[in-house]
Scaffold this motif. Structure first.
Motif, PDB file in Angstrom:
ATOM      1  N   SER A 113      27.770  60.868 -19.397  1.00 30.10           N
ATOM      2  CA  SER A 113      28.334  62.191 -19.112  1.00 30.10           C
ATOM      3  C   SER A 113      29.616  62.079 -18.300  1.00 30.10           C
ATOM      4  O   SER A 113      30.585  62.789 -18.568  1.00 30.10           O
ATOM      5  CB  SER A 113      27.314  63.046 -18.361  1.00 30.10           C
ATOM      6  N   ARG A 138      31.605  59.470 -18.278  1.00 29.36           N
ATOM      7  CA  ARG A 138      32.591  58.881 -19.184  1.00 29.36           C
ATOM      8  C   ARG A 138      33.170  59.955 -20.123  1.00 29.36           C
ATOM      9  O   ARG A 138      34.387  60.032 -20.327  1.00 29.36           O
ATOM     10  CB  ARG A 138      31.965  57.745 -19.988  1.00 29.36           C
ATOM     11  N   TYR A 139      32.321  60.805 -20.689  1.00 30.21           N
ATOM     12  CA  TYR A 139      32.794  61.866 -21.585  1.00 30.21           C
ATOM     13  C   TYR A 139      33.698  62.845 -20.839  1.00 30.21           C
ATOM     14  O   TYR A 139      34.707  63.308 -21.364  1.00 30.21           O
ATOM     15  CB  TYR A 139      31.631  62.625 -22.227  1.00 30.21           C
ATOM     16  N   ASN A 140      33.332  63.153 -19.614  1.00 35.33           N
ATOM     17  CA  ASN A 140      34.127  64.068 -18.807  1.00 35.33           C
ATOM     18  C   ASN A 140      35.501  63.469 -18.517  1.00 35.33           C
ATOM     19  O   ASN A 140      36.524  64.145 -18.631  1.00 35.33           O
ATOM     20  CB  ASN A 140      33.382  64.378 -17.511  1.00 35.33           C
ATOM     21  N   THR A 146      37.009  61.256 -20.278  1.00 37.99           N
ATOM     22  CA  THR A 146      37.745  61.216 -21.541  1.00 37.99           C
ATOM     23  C   THR A 146      38.416  62.561 -21.810  1.00 37.99           C
ATOM     24  O   THR A 146      39.566  62.614 -22.253  1.00 37.99           O
ATOM     25  CB  THR A 146      36.808  60.834 -22.704  1.00 37.99           C
ATOM     26  N   ALA A 147      37.718  63.648 -21.510  1.00 35.60           N
ATOM     27  CA  ALA A 147      38.296  64.981 -21.685  1.00 35.60           C
ATOM     28  C   ALA A 147      39.481  65.188 -20.733  1.00 35.60           C
ATOM     29  O   ALA A 147      40.515  65.737 -21.120  1.00 35.60           O
ATOM     30  CB  ALA A 147      37.237  66.058 -21.452  1.00 35.60           C
ATOM     31  N   VAL A 148      39.326  64.735 -19.498  1.00 35.18           N
ATOM     32  CA  VAL A 148      40.417  64.851 -18.517  1.00 35.18           C
ATOM     33  C   VAL A 148      41.610  64.016 -18.977  1.00 35.18           C
ATOM     34  O   VAL A 148      42.767  64.428 -18.869  1.00 35.18           O
ATOM     35  CB  VAL A 148      39.937  64.424 -17.108  1.00 35.18           C
ATOM     36  N   GLY A 165      42.422  63.287 -22.061  1.00 36.65           N
ATOM     37  CA  GLY A 165      43.055  64.009 -23.160  1.00 36.65           C
ATOM     38  C   GLY A 165      43.936  65.139 -22.663  1.00 36.65           C
ATOM     39  O   GLY A 165      45.042  65.347 -23.163  1.00 36.65           O
ATOM     40  N   ARG A 166      43.467  65.844 -21.659  1.00 31.97           N
ATOM     41  CA  ARG A 166      44.254  66.929 -21.060  1.00 31.97           C
ATOM     42  C   ARG A 166      45.533  66.376 -20.441  1.00 31.97           C
ATOM     43  O   ARG A 166      46.622  66.904 -20.629  1.00 31.97           O
ATOM     44  CB  ARG A 166      43.425  67.648 -20.002  1.00 31.97           C
ATOM     45  N   TRP A 219      43.425  54.247 -18.941  1.00 37.29           N
ATOM     46  CA  TRP A 219      42.377  54.457 -17.941  1.00 37.29           C
ATOM     47  C   TRP A 219      42.939  54.220 -16.550  1.00 37.29           C
ATOM     48  O   TRP A 219      42.619  54.931 -15.603  1.00 37.29           O
ATOM     49  CB  TRP A 219      41.195  53.515 -18.192  1.00 37.29           C
TER      50      TRP A 219
END
Length: 68
Positions: A27, A29-31, A33-35, A37-38, A49
């Motif tokens: 979770s 890591r997914y969060n 990844t979204a940040v 992308g933003r 990273w």
């Protein structure tokens, strides 16, 4: 109430750096990844990273109008 209980448990685990809950690591890591992308979207380019983790930018959500 099951979802609320799960969210509270997850929040406590993340806040206490407790990774015994198997959903915490993916979770986070997914969060991130979204940040990432933003961040890439705002910079109109790639973000590594290392750049993401070194960033001091703060994301301040607007919670006005939300109810408990």
């Amino acid at each position: 109430t099951g979802a609320v209980t799960n969210i509270n448990k997850f929040y406590q685990c993340v806040g206490n750096c407790d990774v015994s809950n198997s959903t915490v690591a993916p979770s986070v890591r997914y969060n991130l990844t979204a940040v990432m992308g933003r961040m890439a979207g705002y910079q109109h380019g790639e973000v590594t990273w290392q750049q993401l983790l070194a960033s001091t930018d703060r994301l301040e959500p607007t919670l006005k109008g939300l109810k408990d």
